[in-house]
Design an enzyme around this catalytic site. Structure first.
Site, PDB file in Angstrom:
ATOM      1  N   LYS A 126       0.819  -1.234   0.000  1.00  0.00           N
ATOM      2  CA  LYS A 126       0.000   0.000   0.000  1.00  0.00           C
ATOM      3  C   LYS A 126       0.838   1.263   0.000  1.00  0.00           C
ATOM      4  O   LYS A 126       0.553   2.205  -0.731  1.00  0.00           O
ATOM      5  CB  LYS A 126      -0.866   0.070   1.273  1.00  0.00           C
ATOM      6  CG  LYS A 126      -2.003  -0.878   1.339  1.00  0.00           C
ATOM      7  CD  LYS A 126      -2.860  -0.584   2.561  1.00  0.00           C
ATOM      8  CE  LYS A 126      -2.172  -0.872   3.879  1.00  0.00           C
ATOM      9  NZ  LYS A 126      -1.940  -2.276   4.150  1.00  0.00           N
ATOM     10  N   THR A 127       1.843   1.281   0.884  1.00  0.00           N
ATOM     11  CA  THR A 127       2.611   2.519   1.022  1.00  0.00           C
ATOM     12  C   THR A 127       3.333   2.845  -0.281  1.00  0.00           C
ATOM     13  O   THR A 127       3.259   3.967  -0.788  1.00  0.00           O
ATOM     14  CB  THR A 127       3.607   2.420   2.188  1.00  0.00           C
ATOM     15  OG1 THR A 127       2.852   2.180   3.369  1.00  0.00           O
ATOM     16  CG2 THR A 127       4.396   3.695   2.356  1.00  0.00           C
ATOM     17  N   GLU A 171      -3.595   6.059   1.572  1.00  0.00           N
ATOM     18  CA  GLU A 171      -3.383   4.641   1.858  1.00  0.00           C
ATOM     19  C   GLU A 171      -4.426   4.256   2.900  1.00  0.00           C
ATOM     20  O   GLU A 171      -4.504   4.883   3.959  1.00  0.00           O
ATOM     21  CB  GLU A 171      -1.956   4.492   2.417  1.00  0.00           C
ATOM     22  CG  GLU A 171      -1.692   3.155   3.011  1.00  0.00           C
ATOM     23  CD  GLU A 171      -0.275   3.037   3.574  1.00  0.00           C
ATOM     24  OE1 GLU A 171       0.595   3.899   3.272  1.00  0.00           O
ATOM     25  OE2 GLU A 171      -0.045   2.091   4.332  1.00  0.00           O
TER      26      GLU A 171
END
Ligand code: EPU
Length: 763
Positions: A126-127, A171
């Site tokens: 995600k990051t 995110e």
């Protein structure tokens, strides 16, 4: 403030007083950053401060390093992290006073609601992917605002509000179910699998939260077609776009070329070839993540040339395959991976980098995950040559009985991996791996806690180790964290921070200069026969002059010149071969020339300096000197010159004698040793002989023979020897020495002085 306010309006179109509890966390600090940019008065509390709180304070955050209700008295809204418990004084007081308190994700969802939201979700990546999205839209000229879960050097900060743009990229954190709070325009779903089983009952519960998010997504759902769960869950939504390596994907990558730290591939939309992309981060999983971002940006109208350009410029978030040290000999990489799937992907990338071995340190994250996924962890390290597992980083969880790093070690070993070990002391993990290092190694730290600090320590030490290696050259040797128990006859002692073996005077002289210039402590160790190293080891450079010139023995006439690394026993035998007598007693001393000079060692009534004619040494600046015996100050078991200087060689004088006489004296010495001294591991005599009575006799008379502490025991053969029964620690040895000293003092009024040199640091 009442509880039924319009939170989005309150946070993005008005100015208020807001307090954040747990503001130092990576997620909370992003919210604080956004609120400051939106013009609010922001205060925050945390038990820890961090680089982020320092940065935010410069932007106007009022920071309190404790949680006191009074500090948030003026706040109209209190935002709290999931790690904050309900008895937190600020949270309690706010609730009692009827203030609105919201979770981090609620605040984020409300801020996003003021823009066209793009939410990146999934268990892994995600990051990186949300950062890549924000970066690509920025490069595409769309002025996005963003919120990602880590420091992103290329974006400037983990969160940013840009009033000019329409989009807000965030995110989403699925760990506590809060992604169901979001109503984004677009969602990018990377993958879905079992995770966070502390919060979710099972995969079905996770799926429900994702389904709710998708139902609330007003625009397009982008998902990875290579991920079965993501595909199954997203396929039923309206307006779906899928990406991946599979032929069915709407956006596809072909001809993927994985390079050391980047990947190149061709991008297709259906049958249309959009162009070639070079992604400046490694790993096939990141090719997929990039495809998701390419799909999204393309659908938002960003031209492919800008997309391709942004990918070549993209840089990883901190702790995502972050290179901490890179030289032709070693590569050190840190990664945040803490789920078995992430670990496998990162190890696959590490393998593809082209180094010889991959050594891994892993800190399990959360007791609940460790317990739930232990089997999967057991299979996750197949691609690593060596694995050191430390204890669980609990995050905000309390320990669970039986859930330790050992659990993972057992699973990995049960799976058939032979190179796994457990190191419960986190602060020693860098040593375990550092000591294994060989040129060609890649060292990887893995985990979401604080394991990366261990890699940083290793990286800093490696910088010095590499310089030391340059000094000693190909023939020399440098090792990190070498256990000194391997280099002392007593077989105890912690590690040497830097273990260096120079082979000649030039290298030793350079080492002295280097340590002086860089303020590094330097300690010389010979054969370690008269040395007791404490269990904490020796900080700085431990030099072991051995091999090469240091082991040479040259005979010229009646004189023998020997390097400091030469064993006394060998001198005795070389003297015999040259028919030189008077040096036979050296046969009985287990050390080398350096140590014998340092302490004026002796046996059979003789001592070293009776036979020395010259000493060559280097001073504290590395300059050589030669001194004759009559210029040297020498005492019983003590030669002060070598306290500050470093011996290189010594010349001894023998006297011609018949071979039989030499043989018989050698035999006498051997017999004396065999009959009066133990053969077990020892450091020779522990105490100097006091004037009144030999120490061995004294200990004997005190009735202390055979007494022991731990695995350290006073020899029953000779009272002045302490032997290691196997596995003794320096602490055992030191306690036993103390016991003997006290008895000698109280019962005989004798102050015993140790002959053995005691060095290093306690644990
Ligand atoms: N003795 C006892 N009980 C014992 C040990 C010794 O009564 O448990 C008596 C002996 O019978 C002897 C006297 O104590 O009458 C001295 O003992 P020893 O002859 O063994 O010599 P030492 O003084 O204990 C010295 C060196 C040794 C060296 C020997 C042999 C010192 C501190 N020690 O031992 O060197 O090997 O002579 O020449 O000077 C060393 O320094 O590490 C070392 C082993």
């Amino acid at each position: 403030m009442t509880k039924d306010i319009d939170l989005a309006k309150f946070l993005t179109r008005e100015r208020h007083n807001v307090h954040l509890i747990g503001v130092a966390g990576s997620g909370m600090s992003g919210i604080a950053g956004l609120l400051l940019q939106l013009g609010h008065q922001v205060s925050g509390s945390d038990k820890l401060d961090s680089l982020e709180t320092d940065r935010l304070q410069r932007l106007g955050l009022k920071f309190y390093q404790q949680h006191r209700a009074a500090d948030a008295r003026d706040a109209e809204l209190v935002i709290y992290s999931s790690a904050i418990k309900s008895d937190n004084p600020i949270l309690k007081s706010a609730r009692e006073n009827g203030k609105r308190t919201v979770r981090r994700a609620e605040a984020l969802a409300a801020i996003m609601a003021a823009k066209r939201g793009i939410l990146v979700v999934g268990m892994h990546g995600k990051t990186t992917t949300s950062a890549m999205t924000a970066h690509m839209l920025r490069e595409g000229g769309l002025h996005p605002s963003h919120y990602v879960g880590a420091e992103i050097p290329i974006l400037g900060a983990n969160a940013h509000w840009d009033g000019r743009g329409e989009f807000f990229v965030a995110e989403g954190d699925e760990s506590d179910g809060t992604i169901a709070l979001f109503h984004p325009e677009h969602a990018l779903v990377l993958n879905i699998e079992e995770e966070h089983l502390d919060f979710y009952a099972d995969l079905a519960a996770i799926e429900n939260v994702f389904r709710q998010l998708l139902a609330q997504t007003t625009g397009k759902v982008f998902y990875c077609a290579d991920e079965p769960n993501a595909t199954r869950i997203c396929r039923s939504s309206d307006r779906i776009i899928c990406y991946g390596l599979s032929d069915e994907a709407d956006y596809r990558a072909t001809d993927i070329e994985l390079r050391n730290f980047s990947s190149a591939f061709w991008v297709y939309r259906g049958k249309e070839r959009l162009g070639e992309a070079v992604l400046n981060v490694p790993g096939e999983h990141n090719v997929r993540n990039a495809l998701g971002v390419i799909a999204l940006a393309t659908e938002l109208g960003v031209p492919f040339e800008k997309i391709a350009k942004s990918l070549t410029k993209f840089q990883h978030a901190r702790r995502r395959f972050e290179i901490k040290y890179d030289s032709p000999r070693f590569l050190l990489v840190d990664d945040y991976g803490h789920h078995p799937t992430e670990i496998k992907a990162t190890l696959k990338t590490a393998r593809s980098v082209g180094r010889t071995r991959v050594l891994t340190m892993f800190q399990p994250h959360r007791y609940s995950r460790t317990k739930a996924l232990r089997k999967e962890f057991g299979h996750a390290f197949d691609q690593a040559d060596r694995v050191v597992i430390t204890d669980v980083y609990g995050s905000n969880e309390s320990p669970m009985p039986g859930v330790t790093g050992q659990l993972i070690v057992d699973e990995i070993a049960a799976h058939g991996h032979c190179g796994v070990s457990y190191q419960p002391r986190l602060e020693w993990v860098h040593r375990d791996l550092g000591n294994l290092l060989e040129p060609g190694d890649l060292v990887l730290s893995l985990g979401a806690g604080n394991i990366h600090e261990q890699l940083s320590i290793l990286a800093a030490d490696l910088v010095i180790a590499e310089k030391l290696k340059e000094i000693v050259g190909e023939i020399g040797d440098v090792r990190l964290y070498e256990p000194l128990s391997k280099h002392t006859t007593l077989r105890v002692g912690g590690p040497a921070q830097f273990w260096v073996e120079p082979r000649n005077e030039t290298a030793l002289s350079e080492l002295i200069r280097f340590c002086r210039r860089d303020n590094l402590p330097l300690f010389v160790i010979g054969r370690g026969s008269n040395l007791l190293v404490r269990d904490g080891g020796i900080r700085g450079v431990v030099v072991h002059p051995s091999g090469g010139d240091f082991d040479k023995i040259d005979i010229h006439g009646n004189e023998m010149t020997a390097g400091v690394g030469a064993k006394l026993k060998e001198i005795a035998y070389a003297a015999r071969a040259a028919d030189l007598g008077g040096l036979e007693w050296m046969e009985g001393i287990p050390g080398a020339v350096g140590g014998a000079l340092r302490m004026n060692a002796g046996a059979m009534g003789a001592q070293t300096f009776e036979k020395v004619v010259r000493v060559r040494y280097l001073d504290g600046e590395g300059n050589p000197h030669d001194k004759n015996r009559d210029e040297l100050e020498v005492h019983y078991r003590h030669f002060p010159l070598l306290e500050q200087n470093f011996a290189v060689s010594a010349t001894f004088r023998g006297s011609p004698a018949p071979r039989e006489q030499i043989e018989s004296r050698l035999h006498e010495s051997q017999e004396k040793r065999r009959t009066t001294q133990p053969i077990a591991k020892s450091a020779g005599c522990i105490f100097k002989n006091p004037e009144k009575c030999p120490a061995g006799k004294l200990v004997d008379e005190l009735g202390l023979k055979n007494s022991s502490i731990g695995k350290a025991r006073v020899s029953e053969v000779h009272g002045n020897f302490i032997v290691n029964d196997g596995g003794a620690t320096a602490t055992d040895m030191l306690e036993l020495i103390d016991r003997i000293k006290q008895a000698a003092r109280s019962k005989r009024g004798i102050e015993l002085e140790t002959e053995v040199q005691i060095v290093g640091e306690p644990i």
